[in-house]
Motif scaffolding. Structure first.
Motif, PDB file in Angstrom:
ATOM      1  N   ILE A 133      34.503  42.409  51.596  1.00 35.87           N
ATOM      2  CA  ILE A 133      35.394  41.861  51.122  1.00 35.87           C
ATOM      3  C   ILE A 133      34.298  41.632  49.828  1.00 35.87           C
ATOM      4  O   ILE A 133      34.210  40.978  49.572  1.00 35.87           O
ATOM      5  N   PHE A 134      34.482  42.589  48.469  1.00 34.13           N
ATOM      6  CA  PHE A 134      33.808  41.915  47.558  1.00 34.13           C
ATOM      7  C   PHE A 134      34.863  41.225  46.386  1.00 34.13           C
ATOM      8  O   PHE A 134      36.067  42.189  45.989  1.00 34.13           O
ATOM      9  N   ASN A 135      35.053  40.260  46.122  1.00 32.66           N
ATOM     10  CA  ASN A 135      36.037  39.401  45.312  1.00 32.66           C
ATOM     11  C   ASN A 135      35.223  39.521  44.235  1.00 32.66           C
ATOM     12  O   ASN A 135      34.630  38.631  43.966  1.00 32.66           O
ATOM     13  N   ARG A 136      35.864  40.425  43.415  1.00 38.07           N
ATOM     14  CA  ARG A 136      35.226  40.684  41.722  1.00 38.07           C
ATOM     15  C   ARG A 136      33.337  41.770  43.060  1.00 38.07           C
ATOM     16  O   ARG A 136      33.152  41.511  44.175  1.00 38.07           O
ATOM     17  N   SER A 137      33.460  42.690  41.889  1.00 39.13           N
ATOM     18  CA  SER A 137      31.883  43.348  41.647  1.00 39.13           C
ATOM     19  C   SER A 137      31.203  43.791  41.331  1.00 39.13           C
ATOM     20  O   SER A 137      31.500  43.603  40.345  1.00 39.13           O
ATOM     21  N   HIS A 138      30.513  44.696  41.919  1.00 40.58           N
ATOM     22  CA  HIS A 138      30.278  45.963  40.885  1.00 40.58           C
ATOM     23  C   HIS A 138      30.214  46.674  39.508  1.00 40.58           C
ATOM     24  O   HIS A 138      30.145  46.768  38.128  1.00 40.58           O
ATOM     25  N   TYR A 139      32.080  46.516  39.809  1.00 39.52           N
ATOM     26  CA  TYR A 139      32.705  46.633  38.828  1.00 39.52           C
ATOM     27  C   TYR A 139      32.701  45.399  37.286  1.00 39.52           C
ATOM     28  O   TYR A 139      32.676  45.927  36.243  1.00 39.52           O
ATOM     29  N   GLU A 140      32.328  44.727  37.623  1.00 39.18           N
ATOM     30  CA  GLU A 140      31.950  43.745  36.701  1.00 39.18           C
ATOM     31  C   GLU A 140      31.414  43.572  35.414  1.00 39.18           C
ATOM     32  O   GLU A 140      31.165  44.086  34.320  1.00 39.18           O
ATOM     33  N   SER A 141      30.505  45.303  35.865  1.00 34.56           N
ATOM     34  CA  SER A 141      29.702  45.523  34.666  1.00 34.56           C
ATOM     35  C   SER A 141      30.076  46.557  33.675  1.00 34.56           C
ATOM     36  O   SER A 141      29.181  46.530  32.526  1.00 34.56           O
ATOM     37  N   VAL A 142      31.288  46.678  34.066  1.00 33.09           N
ATOM     38  CA  VAL A 142      31.884  47.642  33.188  1.00 33.09           C
ATOM     39  C   VAL A 142      33.485  47.279  32.693  1.00 33.09           C
ATOM     40  O   VAL A 142      33.863  47.676  32.186  1.00 33.09           O
ATOM     41  N   LEU A 143      33.645  46.131  33.230  1.00 26.12           N
ATOM     42  CA  LEU A 143      34.531  45.285  32.407  1.00 26.12           C
ATOM     43  C   LEU A 143      34.101  43.659  31.669  1.00 26.12           C
ATOM     44  O   LEU A 143      34.353  44.068  31.029  1.00 26.12           O
ATOM     45  N   VAL A 144      33.860  42.855  32.464  1.00 25.91           N
ATOM     46  CA  VAL A 144      33.383  41.643  31.839  1.00 25.91           C
ATOM     47  C   VAL A 144      32.454  42.104  30.667  1.00 25.91           C
ATOM     48  O   VAL A 144      32.241  41.557  29.416  1.00 25.91           O
ATOM     49  N   CYS A 145      31.167  42.804  30.903  1.00 27.81           N
ATOM     50  CA  CYS A 145      30.368  43.498  30.472  1.00 27.81           C
ATOM     51  C   CYS A 145      30.136  44.622  29.522  1.00 27.81           C
ATOM     52  O   CYS A 145      30.064  44.561  28.096  1.00 27.81           O
ATOM     53  N   LYS A 146      31.916  45.255  29.313  1.00 27.36           N
ATOM     54  CA  LYS A 146      32.243  46.181  28.652  1.00 27.36           C
ATOM     55  C   LYS A 146      33.176  45.136  27.139  1.00 27.36           C
ATOM     56  O   LYS A 146      32.615  45.663  26.365  1.00 27.36           O
ATOM     57  N   VAL A 147      33.414  44.282  27.560  1.00 27.36           N
ATOM     58  CA  VAL A 147      34.475  43.344  26.140  1.00 27.36           C
ATOM     59  C   VAL A 147      33.401  42.431  26.207  1.00 27.36           C
ATOM     60  O   VAL A 147      33.520  41.958  24.591  1.00 27.36           O
TER      61      VAL A 147
END
Length: 289
Positions: free
Chosen positions: A120-134
């Protein structure tokens, strides 16, 4: 009454976050939902045991959400009854200097579940296109880029492609990928933040940094919508769950996870003739003691 919600929230085709309902709870009430969750947990426990025994496949569950959407409590209530030996949770915070010295997927790759286990990834590799996008300036910590001007449309296109390729590779090598976005409303987030402030035993959950991020709500919604549209594929689909009612979110999530495990056609190991004979001998020996 429809009691199976696992297919209701899968993203196929164009996804619009504005059209996604955050309050949906079917025709259930909270008490019915709690009873249903307990029954579903029994199914999950049995399937996890079979996954562990089969030891040929693994399941990766990616959970993404805004603050206070219920990620931690979902993990607690859905997976509280499974064998901890076969289930591993990774909560990804801001990358460390060591992690920044590798590519953005590296720390996630080394955290993947081994065969026979649920990860289970609680937050994940998607932070690189979410928080890092903002906050594109965060990408500069990778020391690969010279300025925020480097983070143009091509940069983000390549990031989405890297993620798609990563998840496709996992899918083709025995790991089922299920991605869940807990879609909480801005109104409900405000209520939960106030609960954290007003209730002393929840004060620790509130961070002064939560409010500046809340002010960027629209930018985050745009980032989520784009990320989901770019990366929801048959091999690694996104499920967008209404998250204003935590009890319902848990039911929908556990049904999605159960379906994913059932589709693996898991089997308990079959003993060879030699092993079966040895088992019979062992039984005879024990019974004669």
């Amino acid at each position: 009454m429809d009691l199976n919600f696992s297919d209701n929230f899968i993203v196929k085709g164009k996804f619009s976050i504005k059209k996604a309902n955050t309050e949906y709870s079917g025709k259930l009430d909270k008490e019915e939902g709690k009873k249903m969750l307990e029954k579903e947990k029994d199914k999950l426990r049995a399937l996890q045991e079979k996954l562990y025994a089969d030891s040929g496949k693994s399941l990766l569950i990616v959970i993404q959400a805004m603050d206070a959407a219920g990620k931690d409590s979902l993990i607690e209530h859905v997976f509280g009854g499974v064998n901890p030996q076969g289930c591993v949770v990774h909560s990804f915070k801001a990358p460390s200097p060591k992690e920044y010295s590798h590519d953005f997927l590296w720390r996630h790759y080394i955290a993947l579940p081994e065969k026979g286990k649920i990860g289970i990834f609680n937050r994940s590799h998607y932070e690189s296109v979410l928080v890092c996008k903002v906050h594109p300036e965060y990408n500069l910590s990778e020391k690969t880029w010279d300025s925020v001007d480097d983070f143009d449309a091509t940069f983000w296109k390549n990031r989405y492609e890297s993620i798609r390729n990563f998840e496709k590779h996992l899918s083709e090598n025995g790991t089922t990928v299920v991605k869940i976005f807990l879609n909480v409303s801005q109104k409900e987030q405000k209520k939960r933040f106030l609960d954290r402030i007003n209730e002393p035993d929840k004060n620790w959950k509130f961070s002064s940094g939560d409010l500046p991020e809340r002010a960027l709500w629209d930018q985050y919604m745009k980032a989520y919508e784009e990320a989901i549209n770019e990366t929801s594929k048959d091999c690694a689909p996104w499920f967008v769950l209404p998250a204003d009612h935590k009890w319902f979110t848990r039911i929908a999530a556990i049904q999605i996870i159960i379906d994913a495990l059932e589709k693996m056609n898991l089997k308990f190991p079959t003993l060879s003739e030699k092993e079966t004979a040895a088992l019979a001998d062992a039984k005879k020996h024990l019974e004669s003691e």
